[in-house]
Write a protein that holds these residues in place. Structure first.
Motif, short mmCIF file in Angstrom:
data_model
loop_
_atom_site.label_atom_id
_atom_site.label_comp_id
_atom_site.label_asym_id
_atom_site.label_seq_id
_atom_site.Cartn_x
_atom_site.Cartn_y
_atom_site.Cartn_z
N PRO A 56 -3.46 48.64 -52.36
CA PRO A 56 -4.29 49.23 -53.41
C PRO A 56 -3.58 50.35 -54.15
O PRO A 56 -2.75 51.07 -53.59
N ALA A 57 -3.90 50.51 -55.44
CA ALA A 57 -3.37 51.60 -56.27
C ALA A 57 -4.50 52.09 -57.16
O ALA A 57 -5.04 51.32 -57.96
N TRP A 58 -4.88 53.35 -57.03
CA TRP A 58 -6.00 53.94 -57.78
C TRP A 58 -5.53 54.35 -59.16
O TRP A 58 -4.52 55.03 -59.30
N SER A 59 -6.23 53.94 -60.20
CA SER A 59 -5.82 54.25 -61.57
C SER A 59 -5.96 55.75 -61.84
O SER A 59 -6.85 56.41 -61.30
N SER A 103 0.64 53.25 -64.99
CA SER A 103 1.10 54.19 -66.00
C SER A 103 0.09 55.33 -66.09
O SER A 103 -1.08 55.15 -65.75
N PRO A 104 0.50 56.52 -66.54
CA PRO A 104 -0.43 57.66 -66.59
C PRO A 104 -1.65 57.43 -67.47
O PRO A 104 -2.70 58.04 -67.25
N ILE A 151 6.12 55.73 -60.85
CA ILE A 151 6.33 56.38 -62.14
C ILE A 151 6.15 57.89 -61.99
O ILE A 151 5.30 58.36 -61.23
N SER A 152 6.98 58.64 -62.68
CA SER A 152 6.95 60.09 -62.62
C SER A 152 5.65 60.62 -63.24
O SER A 152 5.02 59.93 -64.04
N PRO A 153 5.25 61.85 -62.89
CA PRO A 153 3.99 62.39 -63.42
C PRO A 153 3.92 62.44 -64.94
O PRO A 153 2.84 62.30 -65.52
N ASP A 154 5.07 62.63 -65.62
CA ASP A 154 5.06 62.67 -67.09
C ASP A 154 5.20 61.30 -67.72
O ASP A 154 5.19 61.16 -68.95
N GLY A 155 5.34 60.24 -66.90
CA GLY A 155 5.43 58.88 -67.41
C GLY A 155 6.77 58.52 -68.03
O GLY A 155 6.90 57.45 -68.62
N ARG A 156 7.78 59.35 -67.86
CA ARG A 156 9.06 59.12 -68.53
C ARG A 156 10.13 58.48 -67.65
O ARG A 156 11.16 58.04 -68.16
N PRO A 175 15.09 55.93 -67.10
CA PRO A 175 14.13 56.37 -68.12
C PRO A 175 13.24 55.22 -68.57
O PRO A 175 13.70 54.09 -68.74
N LEU A 176 11.98 55.51 -68.74
CA LEU A 176 11.00 54.51 -69.13
C LEU A 176 10.60 54.77 -70.58
O LEU A 176 10.20 55.87 -70.95
N LEU A 177 10.73 53.75 -71.41
CA LEU A 177 10.50 53.88 -72.84
C LEU A 177 9.24 53.12 -73.23
O LEU A 177 9.19 51.89 -73.09
N ARG A 178 8.22 53.85 -73.69
CA ARG A 178 6.96 53.24 -74.15
C ARG A 178 6.35 52.32 -73.10
O ARG A 178 5.63 51.39 -73.41
N PHE A 179 6.64 52.59 -71.83
CA PHE A 179 6.10 51.85 -70.69
C PHE A 179 6.57 50.39 -70.62
O PHE A 179 6.23 49.69 -69.67
#
Length: 242
Positions: A56-59, A103-104, A151-156, A175-179
């Protein structure tokens, strides 16, 4: 928790007041998703399907729990369900082992998938709304592939584990670009052991990982930069799981 059977794959609610996890129940015969308010002695059973419900992963918005339903002989399903139970929605079929992260903005899931049992696992960005998948990683053909996205807290930045055919796994960040696009991955650890289950710390600069050898794993803290050395966390015992 102190219930009989096996409980694992814990995921906190965004407010930290509840935890969802997979449990095979008092009868120890099938894994389902349960939610427990921290400090209470009873758990709410969220799923009741006869197949195994795990990972499980909580949104981040608190509205949904994503999990993986494993069905014998067919690909697993990525399923969404409200934290209090109710209507379920399948968003994808996957061939991987099924670690998930959000994703955040709660619009994307990062999942493992592979075309067949002999192919390495790849990481994909999965749209929760449409089910569309975008490939993010391209591991070596002779490896077991990439898994355990975080994924990092800032989503990057996306962290993940790349596992060799020998079973050795190391932590990578990219680095993650636009998810939906990933920059060049950087190898963080070179331990020659098994690394798994990365979890970002709130500072966005470090992660906690499970590391060690089979049957003797510990929790370790590691900086998210090339060549960082994991440091064992002294308060966590052996056979720990992040």
């Amino acid at each position: 928790t102190t219930d009989a059977g096996r409980e694992f794959d814990a995921t906190f609610s965004p407010d930290g007041n509840s935890v969802a996890y997979s449990w095979n129940g008092d009868a120890k015969n099938n894994y389902d998703i349960y939610v427990r308010v921290i400090g209470t002695t009873s758990a709410l059973r969220v799923t009741t399907d006869p197949d195994e419900d795990v990972n499980p992963a909580w949104s981040p918005d608190g509205r949904t729990i994503a999990f993986v339903r494993r069905s014998p002989g067919v690909p697993s399903s990525v399923v969404l369900v409200p934290p209090l139970g109710g209507h379920e929605r399948r968003v994808a079929r996957i061939g991987g082992l099924g670690s998930l992260c959000w994703s955040p903005d709660s619009k994307w899931l990062f999942v493992e998938d592979r075309s067949d049992a002999q192919s390495p696992e790849l990481l994909y960005a999965l749209s929760v709304e449409t089910g569309k998948r975008t490939k993010l990683t391209d591991p070596p053909a002779d490896s077991r592939g990439d898994r355990d996205p975080a994924i990092s807290p800032d989503g990057r930045t996306l962290a993940f584990v790349r596992t060799l055919a020998s079973g050795q796994g190391d932590l990578y960040v990219a680095p993650l670009l636009r998810f939906t696009a990933l920059g060049k991955p950087v190898r963080v650890t070179h331990t020659g052991q098994i690394t798994s289950r990365p979890v970002w710390l709130a500072n966005g600069k470090e992660l906690v990982v499970v590391g060690g050898v089979m049957g003797n794993s510990v929790l370790a803290r590691v900086a998210a930069k090339e060549g960082a050395e994991p440091v064992r966390m002294g308060y966590a015992g052996e056979l720990a799981e992040a």
